[in-house]
Design an enzyme around this catalytic site. Structure first.
Site, mmCIF file in Angstrom:
data_model
loop_
_atom_site.group_PDB
_atom_site.id
_atom_site.type_symbol
_atom_site.label_atom_id
_atom_site.label_comp_id
_atom_site.label_asym_id
_atom_site.label_seq_id
_atom_site.Cartn_x
_atom_site.Cartn_y
_atom_site.Cartn_z
ATOM 1 N N THR A 9 -1.871 5.052 3.163
ATOM 2 C CA THR A 9 -3.079 4.359 2.730
ATOM 3 C C THR A 9 -3.309 3.238 3.732
ATOM 4 O O THR A 9 -2.376 2.525 4.098
ATOM 5 C CB THR A 9 -2.907 3.777 1.310
ATOM 6 O OG1 THR A 9 -2.715 4.848 0.394
ATOM 7 C CG2 THR A 9 -4.111 2.956 0.897
ATOM 8 N N LEU A 20 0.850 -1.185 0.000
ATOM 9 C CA LEU A 20 0.000 0.000 0.000
ATOM 10 C C LEU A 20 0.884 1.232 0.000
ATOM 11 O O LEU A 20 1.959 1.236 0.604
ATOM 12 C CB LEU A 20 -0.895 0.020 1.248
ATOM 13 C CG LEU A 20 -1.896 -1.125 1.394
ATOM 14 C CD1 LEU A 20 -2.662 -0.993 2.705
ATOM 15 C CD2 LEU A 20 -2.857 -1.178 0.225
ATOM 16 N N ASP A 21 0.411 2.271 -0.686
ATOM 17 C CA ASP A 21 1.134 3.538 -0.644
ATOM 18 C C ASP A 21 1.214 4.010 0.800
ATOM 19 O O ASP A 21 0.328 3.719 1.615
ATOM 20 C CB ASP A 21 0.391 4.620 -1.449
ATOM 21 C CG ASP A 21 0.388 4.359 -2.934
ATOM 22 O OD1 ASP A 21 1.167 3.504 -3.401
ATOM 23 O OD2 ASP A 21 -0.403 5.025 -3.637
ATOM 24 N N MET A 22 2.245 4.771 1.114
ATOM 25 C CA MET A 22 2.364 5.369 2.429
ATOM 26 C C MET A 22 1.091 6.176 2.707
ATOM 27 O O MET A 22 0.570 6.842 1.815
ATOM 28 C CB MET A 22 3.591 6.285 2.489
ATOM 29 C CG MET A 22 3.830 6.840 3.872
ATOM 30 S SD MET A 22 5.419 7.677 4.029
ATOM 31 C CE MET A 22 5.341 8.887 2.748
#
Length: 187
Positions: free
Chosen positions: A27, A23-25
């Site tokens: 998120t 996951l993106d930071m």
């Protein structure tokens, strides 16, 4: 991975953890960590062949018209910023299915299904449409209503790599996004 490894070590389990998805930071949501190389390999093949379905929920700026559809725009690196991505004609294929769940005057809660899995795909696609995720400082703007992008990996569907049964994983919206939805009076 370190926290999960510590957890399993505390239970006396020797595992070789790997990440199936990232996951993106900033998120929130579901991350799958197979405990063996064999299971990871099977799951990775399922991801590559499109047999793992991933769904996200996001609070966005404005209201997308039409309220449901498909964003089929290739994504590539942004030449001006090594971290950012953007829609580019010579980029890699990227497909996102979306549906509006709730809306208010200036914001919407949308459900998104990733058909492909490009870096920052949802954030890039929504920003490209003119509807960045609330609080996304990379593709939109900072928000006083939430301290991160309002993006959550809510559901995942896949076949269990050993038993063969269907797995449906769900992670409810976290408190900060639920409070944002309430504040914006999304109906």
């Amino acid at each position: 991975l370190n926290a999960a490894a510590y957890y399993f070590a505390g239970k006396g389990e020797k595992v070789s953890l790997r990440l199936l998805n990232r996951l993106d930071m900033n998120t929130s949501g579901i991350v799958v960590m197979p405990k063996s190389a064999v299971v990871h390999s099977r799951l990775d093949e399922m991801v590559r062949s499109g047999k793992v379905k991933k769904y996200y929920e996001a609070v966005i700026e404005g209201i997308i018209v039409p309220e449901k559809g498909i964003i089929d725009k290739p994504i590539g690196k942004d030449e001006t910023d090594p971290i950012k991505r953007r829609v580019k004609s010579d980029g890699r294929s990227a497909v996102t299915v979306y549906e509006t769940l709730r809306k208010a005057k200036n914001h919407s809660l949308v459900c998104l299904e990733l058909i492909t899995g490009r870096t920052h795909q949802i954030r890039v696609h929504l920003s490209f449409l003119g509807h960045p995720i609330v609080g996304d400082t990379l593709y939109g703007k900072e928000s006083s209503l939430i301290g991160r992008q309002a993006l959550h990996a809510s559901d995942m569907e896949l076949v269990h790599p050993v038993r063969g049964s269907m797995l449906r994983l769900h992670s409810a919206l976290p408190d900060d996004i639920r409070m944002l939805v309430s504040r914006l009076e999304l109906e």
